[in-house]
Write an enzyme that holds these catalytic residues in place. Structure first.
Site, PDB file in Angstrom:
ATOM      1  N   GLU A  54      27.169  -7.349  14.571  1.00  0.00           N
ATOM      2  CA  GLU A  54      27.476  -8.578  13.830  1.00  0.00           C
ATOM      3  C   GLU A  54      27.959  -9.609  14.849  1.00  0.00           C
ATOM      4  O   GLU A  54      28.995  -9.425  15.483  1.00  0.00           O
ATOM      5  CB  GLU A  54      28.544  -8.259  12.774  1.00  0.00           C
ATOM      6  CG  GLU A  54      28.629  -9.260  11.663  1.00  0.00           C
ATOM      7  CD  GLU A  54      27.297  -9.452  10.928  1.00  0.00           C
ATOM      8  OE1 GLU A  54      26.603  -8.454  10.638  1.00  0.00           O
ATOM      9  OE2 GLU A  54      26.938 -10.617  10.673  1.00  0.00           O
ATOM     10  N   CYS A  85      19.094  -8.674  19.340  1.00  0.00           N
ATOM     11  CA  CYS A  85      19.474  -9.056  17.978  1.00  0.00           C
ATOM     12  C   CYS A  85      20.792  -9.840  17.967  1.00  0.00           C
ATOM     13  O   CYS A  85      20.832 -10.942  18.477  1.00  0.00           O
ATOM     14  CB  CYS A  85      19.491  -7.821  17.081  1.00  0.00           C
ATOM     15  SG  CYS A  85      19.349  -8.271  15.352  1.00  0.00           S
ATOM     16  N   ARG A 141      17.823  -7.594   9.861  1.00  0.00           N
ATOM     17  CA  ARG A 141      18.554  -8.861   9.663  1.00  0.00           C
ATOM     18  C   ARG A 141      18.471  -9.706  10.944  1.00  0.00           C
ATOM     19  O   ARG A 141      19.469 -10.154  11.499  1.00  0.00           O
ATOM     20  CB  ARG A 141      20.010  -8.596   9.253  1.00  0.00           C
ATOM     21  CG  ARG A 141      20.107  -7.876   7.909  1.00  0.00           C
ATOM     22  CD  ARG A 141      21.543  -7.731   7.424  1.00  0.00           C
ATOM     23  NE  ARG A 141      22.346  -6.993   8.374  1.00  0.00           N
ATOM     24  CZ  ARG A 141      23.356  -7.504   9.081  1.00  0.00           C
ATOM     25  NH1 ARG A 141      23.722  -8.754   8.918  1.00  0.00           N
ATOM     26  NH2 ARG A 141      24.024  -6.759   9.923  1.00  0.00           N
ATOM     27  N   HIS A 175      15.203  -4.718  17.743  1.00  0.00           N
ATOM     28  CA  HIS A 175      16.009  -3.639  18.332  1.00  0.00           C
ATOM     29  C   HIS A 175      15.134  -2.691  19.153  1.00  0.00           C
ATOM     30  O   HIS A 175      14.697  -1.666  18.620  1.00  0.00           O
ATOM     31  CB  HIS A 175      16.694  -2.845  17.213  1.00  0.00           C
ATOM     32  CG  HIS A 175      17.825  -3.551  16.566  1.00  0.00           C
ATOM     33  ND1 HIS A 175      19.133  -3.392  16.960  1.00  0.00           N
ATOM     34  CD2 HIS A 175      17.849  -4.443  15.557  1.00  0.00           C
ATOM     35  CE1 HIS A 175      19.921  -4.144  16.215  1.00  0.00           C
ATOM     36  NE2 HIS A 175      19.160  -4.802  15.354  1.00  0.00           N
ATOM     37  N   GLU A 177      15.959  -0.552  21.207  1.00  0.00           N
ATOM     38  CA  GLU A 177      16.596   0.762  21.423  1.00  0.00           C
ATOM     39  C   GLU A 177      16.308   1.730  20.289  1.00  0.00           C
ATOM     40  O   GLU A 177      16.613   2.907  20.390  1.00  0.00           O
ATOM     41  CB  GLU A 177      18.119   0.581  21.600  1.00  0.00           C
ATOM     42  CG  GLU A 177      18.934   0.344  20.335  1.00  0.00           C
ATOM     43  CD  GLU A 177      18.801  -1.073  19.749  1.00  0.00           C
ATOM     44  OE1 GLU A 177      17.985  -1.874  20.256  1.00  0.00           O
ATOM     45  OE2 GLU A 177      19.524  -1.359  18.776  1.00  0.00           O
TER      46      GLU A 177
HETATM   47  N1  GLN Z   1      22.392 -10.654  11.358  1.00  0.00           N
HETATM   48  C1  GLN Z   1      23.287 -10.135  12.352  1.00  0.00           C
HETATM   49  C2  GLN Z   1      24.183 -11.247  12.888  1.00  0.00           C
HETATM   50  O1  GLN Z   1      24.070 -12.346  12.505  1.00  0.00           O
HETATM   51  C3  GLN Z   1      22.493  -9.478  13.461  1.00  0.00           C
HETATM   52  C4  GLN Z   1      21.842  -8.228  12.975  1.00  0.00           C
HETATM   53  C5  GLN Z   1      21.586  -7.193  14.024  1.00  0.00           C
HETATM   54  O2  GLN Z   1      22.080  -7.230  15.141  1.00  0.00           O
HETATM   55  N2  GLN Z   1      20.800  -6.223  13.614  1.00  0.00           N
HETATM   56  O3  GLN Z   1      25.015 -11.002  13.716  1.00  0.00           O
END
Ligand code: GLN
Length: 191
Positions: A54, A85, A141, A175, A177
């Site tokens: 996050e 991400c 996400r 991702h 990984e």
């Molecule tokens: N949506 C997340 C964010 O805003 C990121 C999601 C993720 O790292 N899989 O931090």
């Protein structure tokens, strides 16, 4: 021996560590993986991974632990960084969210959760400049990279940039990984 720090405030730390080790073997080199939860360790690393999670939490912890400046100095010294991400959100120039203090390592802006609003998670195969075969990308996400400044787009999904490089920093919306394929780690950290 390459010392690779995986920033371990959040995210798929052991998956990244495994991918780094596989990528090092494939690149015929040796890597030592160090998990980084506090300041003082980044300066001894040759390369860094900024995992997902996050971005609001990651950026807050990087700042409160004093790791933000160390990561900036690492990239300024032209040492490799792979940001995935939420890691890419934190590494970007602007995440358009005041809760995310970005590190400004990648000259691009991102839209957090842009894909997520349409579709929470999905897999897609993407062509990445520098890889001879397409890469299986897992999006969770995922951020949308929107304005790319002085950075190079290495892959797109549809029109959207999903892998970008700015000097020593490679950022992915997805991702890498989470698949056994270690080529993105190799490209970012060992080439
Ligand atoms: N949506 C997340 C964010 O805003 C990121 C999601 C993720 O790292 N899989 O931090």
């Amino acid at each position: 021996m390459t010392r690779v720090g995986v920033v371990a405030v959040q995210g798929n730390v052991s998956e990244h560590a495994g991918a780094v080790e596989r990528a090092a073997r494939a690149a015929d080199t040796e890597a030592e993986v160090v998990e980084i939860r506090r300041s003082g360790l980044v300066p001894d690393c040759d390369a860094l991974v900024l995992p997902g999670g996050e971005s609001t939490t990651i950026s807050r912890l990087l700042r409160s632990e004093g790791m933000d400046d160390e990561i900036r100095a690492h990239a300024a010294a032209e040492k490799p960084v792979l940001a995935t991400c939420a890691g890419l959100i934190v590494a970007s120039r602007d995440a358009k969210d005041e809760r995310v203090a970005t590190l400004d390592l990648v000259d691009a802006t991102v839209d957090r959760n842009a894909f997520g609003r349409q579709k929470d998670s999905f897999e897609a195969v993407v062509d990445v400049t520098g890889l001879d075969e397409p890469f299986p990308a897992v999006f969770i996400r995922a951020p949308l990279v929107d304005e790319v400044g002085d950075a190079t787009v290495l892959a797109r999904w549809g029109d959207a940039p999903v892998v970008v490089r700015d000097g020593p920093v490679v950022g992915t919306s997805f991702h890498p990984e989470l698949t056994p394929d270690d080529r993105i780690h190799r490209l970012a950290l060992f080439e």
